[in-house]
Design an enzyme around this catalytic site. Structure first.
Site, short mmCIF file in Angstrom:
data_model
loop_
_atom_site.label_atom_id
_atom_site.label_comp_id
_atom_site.label_asym_id
_atom_site.label_seq_id
_atom_site.Cartn_x
_atom_site.Cartn_y
_atom_site.Cartn_z
N THR A 240 10.88 42.95 -17.08
CA THR A 240 9.76 42.93 -18.03
C THR A 240 8.60 42.11 -17.45
OG1 THR A 240 11.40 42.92 -19.80
CG2 THR A 240 9.11 42.51 -20.44
N GLY A 243 5.33 44.48 -13.61
CA GLY A 243 4.12 45.27 -13.34
C GLY A 243 2.86 44.53 -13.74
N ASP A 244 2.93 43.81 -14.85
CA ASP A 244 1.75 43.05 -15.31
C ASP A 244 1.43 41.91 -14.34
OD1 ASP A 244 1.71 44.68 -17.56
OD2 ASP A 244 2.99 43.31 -18.69
O1 RIB Z 1 4.71 45.12 -19.70
C1 RIB Z 1 5.57 44.38 -20.51
C2 RIB Z 1 5.06 44.28 -21.90
O2 RIB Z 1 5.07 45.56 -22.48
C3 RIB Z 1 5.88 43.43 -22.82
O3 RIB Z 1 5.48 42.08 -22.81
C4 RIB Z 1 5.72 44.10 -24.17
O4 RIB Z 1 5.02 43.35 -25.11
C5 RIB Z 1 5.02 45.42 -23.88
O5 RIB Z 1 3.72 45.39 -24.23
#
Ligand code: RIB
Length: 297
Positions: A240, A243-244
């Site tokens: 999780t 990618g961000d």
């Molecule tokens: O990219 C991960 C995110 O996707 C999570 O934090 C969740 O909130 C969704 O938006």
């Protein structure tokens, strides 16, 4: 040069599960964690930790004060974050034993943004500034167009991919960061990485594309060059926000004038650290941690 991130803020409820729940199944989780998340918030935190001057705009419900605290704590300017009457956006995230996830989103306040509010924020930004957008807020097409009209550099991470993305003119976009599924949609159905990049370039000349390939790394295509970067192998705990983290570090580097090859390498290192830790925004590494890993590559 300022970076405006106009994006989502979510409360992430993360459940450790032995496998993803199937249709008709009731599944007990092994644990639950509550984290700050949202693609927008995660990317702002990554940008700030990478060293960028970043401003976050978006909406929260009354219960979302700790999301703003997390942004501030990472060094993000939160003056534009607005509290509205809708509840906060949230995500229900299952993480399996391999560290992979599946996510159900509730938009809430993220889907209650008005164009008046967007205009109010954008009036403080001008040509030369950058803006980064994802697709977890209701006004992404409007903001992309308005920002481009001001001469800002527009970065789009079209995730999650849905019909709203089709409302964005890619003439309004300078950089797009996509995975293979999003790349297929944006290239007119191409499937191989090279065809996806060629397809996007043919449809949108001048756009710069980063294609992420999971375990096969990433490729940048722009200015007539293609640059490839492998992943940095680590033990996967939770993917999780990997990618961000990649997006935030990559754009912090590119907006600072770093070349694409180095920007991809730094982003790959930051993402590797993120997947080795649980949660979304808490997994984003510091600049020092990232630089230390980059020095070993
Ligand atoms: O990219 C991960 C995110 O996707 C999570 O934090 C969740 O909130 C969704 O938006």
């Amino acid at each position: 040069m300022k970076i405006l991130n106009f994006g989502s803020l979510n409360i992430d409820y993360v459940y450790a599960v032995p496998h993803f729940v199937a249709a008709g199944e009731t599944l007990s989780s092994d644990s639950r964690g509550v984290f700050c998340g949202g693609k927008g918030l995660n990317q702002s935190i990554a940008l700030a930790k990478a060293g960028a001057e970043v401003y976050h705009a978006g909406c929260i419900g009354a219960e979302g004060g700790f999301l703003v605290d997390a942004l501030r704590g990472a060094g993000v300017d939160t003056r534009y974050v607005k509290t509205v009457s809708e509840p906060c956006g949230h995500a229900i995230i299952q993480v399996n034993v391999e560290g992979n996830n599946c996510i159900v989103l509730y938009g809430g306040a993220n889907e209650a943004i008005t164009t008046d509010y967007a205009d109010e924020v954008l009036k403080d930004f001008s040509a030369g500034d950058w803006i980064i957008l994802q697709n977890e807020i209701n006004v992404t097409p409007y903001v992309a167009h308005a920002a481009k009209a001001k001469g800002m550099t527009v970065v789009l991470n079209p995730s999650p991919y849905n019909a709203r993305i089709e409302q964005i003119s890619l003439d309004d976009v300078d950089y797009v960061l996509v995975n293979e599924t999003e790349g297929k949609m944006m290239s007119g159905g191409m499937t191989s990485p090279d065809d996806i990049l060629s397809g996007i370039a043919a449809r949108h000349p001048g756009i710069k594309t980063v294609l992420t390939l999971g375990g096969d790394g990433s490729v940048y295509c722009g200015d007539g060059v293609r640059v490839r970067q492998g992943i940095v192998p680590v033990k996967v705990v939770d993917t999780t926000a990997a990618g961000d983290t990649f997006t935030g570090y990559f754009i912090a580097e590119m907006s600072n004038g770093t070349d694409a090859a180095t920007s991809l390498k730094v982003a790959a290192a930051a993402a590797a650290i993120a997947v080795s830790r649980p949660g979304a925004s808490p997994s984003v590494p510091t600049r020092e941690e990232t630089d230390a890993l980059v020095r070993t590559l």
